[in-house]
Design a protein around this motif. Structure first.
Motif, mmCIF file in Angstrom:
data_model
loop_
_atom_site.group_PDB
_atom_site.id
_atom_site.type_symbol
_atom_site.label_atom_id
_atom_site.label_comp_id
_atom_site.label_asym_id
_atom_site.label_seq_id
_atom_site.Cartn_x
_atom_site.Cartn_y
_atom_site.Cartn_z
ATOM 1 N N PHE A 212 10.115 34.665 -47.653
ATOM 2 C CA PHE A 212 9.388 34.934 -46.315
ATOM 3 C C PHE A 212 7.943 35.120 -46.988
ATOM 4 O O PHE A 212 6.955 34.552 -46.457
ATOM 5 N N VAL A 213 7.670 35.825 -47.907
ATOM 6 C CA VAL A 213 6.381 35.974 -48.652
ATOM 7 C C VAL A 213 5.856 34.608 -49.253
ATOM 8 O O VAL A 213 4.626 34.165 -48.912
ATOM 9 N N PHE A 214 6.783 33.765 -49.663
ATOM 10 C CA PHE A 214 6.170 32.597 -50.184
ATOM 11 C C PHE A 214 5.737 31.626 -48.917
ATOM 12 O O PHE A 214 4.723 31.019 -49.047
ATOM 13 N N VAL A 215 6.451 31.742 -47.856
ATOM 14 C CA VAL A 215 5.930 30.690 -46.833
ATOM 15 C C VAL A 215 4.667 31.311 -46.130
ATOM 16 O O VAL A 215 3.768 30.483 -45.975
ATOM 17 N N THR A 216 4.520 32.675 -45.965
ATOM 18 C CA THR A 216 3.401 32.991 -45.329
ATOM 19 C C THR A 216 2.439 33.009 -46.171
ATOM 20 O O THR A 216 0.971 32.849 -45.886
ATOM 21 N N VAL A 275 5.960 21.387 -47.353
ATOM 22 C CA VAL A 275 5.929 22.181 -48.512
ATOM 23 C C VAL A 275 6.695 23.364 -48.139
ATOM 24 O O VAL A 275 7.194 23.835 -48.962
ATOM 25 N N GLY A 276 6.598 23.890 -47.019
ATOM 26 C CA GLY A 276 7.476 25.172 -46.649
ATOM 27 C C GLY A 276 8.837 24.850 -46.573
ATOM 28 O O GLY A 276 9.839 25.690 -47.209
ATOM 29 N N LEU A 277 9.299 23.529 -46.306
ATOM 30 C CA LEU A 277 10.780 23.338 -46.367
ATOM 31 C C LEU A 277 11.372 23.033 -47.717
ATOM 32 O O LEU A 277 12.449 23.509 -48.151
ATOM 33 N N LEU A 282 14.202 25.113 -52.307
ATOM 34 C CA LEU A 282 14.284 25.525 -53.795
ATOM 35 C C LEU A 282 14.797 27.216 -53.930
ATOM 36 O O LEU A 282 15.275 27.097 -54.840
ATOM 37 N N LEU A 283 14.008 27.893 -53.067
ATOM 38 C CA LEU A 283 14.475 29.247 -53.235
ATOM 39 C C LEU A 283 15.979 29.511 -53.133
ATOM 40 O O LEU A 283 16.633 30.472 -53.590
ATOM 41 N N ARG A 284 16.473 28.980 -52.068
ATOM 42 C CA ARG A 284 17.868 29.138 -51.670
ATOM 43 C C ARG A 284 18.765 28.771 -52.514
ATOM 44 O O ARG A 284 19.722 29.280 -53.108
#
Length: 290
Positions: A212-216, A275-277, A282-284
């Motif tokens: 969440f913090v990465f995307v926001t 970029v968000g996707l 990658l994080l998952r």
């Protein structure tokens, strides 16, 4: 009774309908109108379909290409922008001395206006300002923080991260409230170092919070730096601090080219989406490997 069951099934849809309607009317519909407008012309060709001409012009514009390169730089700096509030939240979670004071101090810049932050750092980073005075005392030559094309973008991004990491800090602290403290205690008993505890316990336990913090944070870097750019560099020097949102404002507000600005807005939306996707994917994947 059948009527009661039918009403029970319909209740969730009725409850979410107002929110969905607001999103469609205020978000999706204007987005579709903007995408459609990006395929029309400006000036003498206003309202005339021009196909992909606006997008070709964007790719031929050196300022827009600079903005895209800066987006790539922001993506590379994104892990640092996320790690800073994450590490500070970790120290607060472990109750370092003064952690209550640090929590308020770290969040304080988030409530300041970007205009105020930009004005303050214009004074601090001036060629004859306090920052260079400190460097001079250390025997390091002065740096033209806001006048050197190779340095200015890093200075503005650094100021933005300083001014906004308080929000990420709050999110991380909320995530720590859901972390199983027994796992942290077990790591301590097993003799794990702080770095090992963070990597093997905290990071997997806060994987959703980190996503969440990465995307926001990425959205903030791409869409919330206009105030700082306008006050600190106005896109200079030599256009080196241009970002898509600043380019959009220039085309719409100064050049009176709304169709080209719409094309740039559509490009920015696609960049954020891709970029968000990729980040979430990658994080998952990293979370599953851990």
């Amino acid at each position: 009774m059948p009527g009661g069951r039918r009403a029970e099934r319909l209740a969730p849809y009725v409850l979410v309908a107002p929110a969905v309607l607001i999103i469609v009317v205020l978000r999706l519909w204007p987005l579709l109108l903007g995408v459609n407008f990006s395929f029309t012309g400006d000036g003498a060709r206003n309202g005339i379909a021009v196909g992909l001409d606006n997008y070709r012009e964007l790719l031929d514009d050196p300022l827009f290409r600079t903005a895209l390169r800066n987006v790539g730089l922001l993506v590379l700096l994104l892990p640092v922008a996320v790690a800073i509030p994450g590490l500070l939240a970790t120290f607060i979670y472990f109750r370092v001395p003064g952690h209550r004071l640090f929590r308020g101090v770290y969040f304080f810049p988030a409530v300041l206006s970007p205009v105020i932050v930009g004005a303050i750092f214009n004074l601090l980073l001036a060629f004859d300002g306090p920052a260079n005075a400190v460097l001079g005392g250390l025997g390091i030559g002065p740096i033209d923080w806001l006048g050197d094309p190779d340095v200015a973008i890093f200075a503005v991004v650094g100021v933005h991260v300083w001014a906004t990491f308080g929000m990420g800090l709050v999110v991380f602290l909320a995530g720590f409230a859901t972390l199983d403290s027994a796992l942290v205690d077990a790591a301590r008993v097993d003799g794990a170092s702080l770095a090992q505890t963070i990597w093997h316990v905290i990071v997997p336990g806060l994987s959703r919070t980190i996503q969440f913090v990465f995307v926001t944070t990425m959205i903030g870097l791409l869409t919330s730096m206009f105030g700082l750019l306008y006050i600190m560099t106005s896109g200079g020097p030599e256009g080196s601090t241009y970002l898509p949102e600043y380019y959009i404002w220039i085309q719409q507000g100064q050049m009176n080219r709304p169709a080209l600005a719409s094309a740039a807005s559509t490009a920015l939306f696609l960049i954020m989406l891709v970029v968000g996707l990729l980040q979430v994917s990658l994080l998952r994947r990293a979370g599953r490997e851990d």
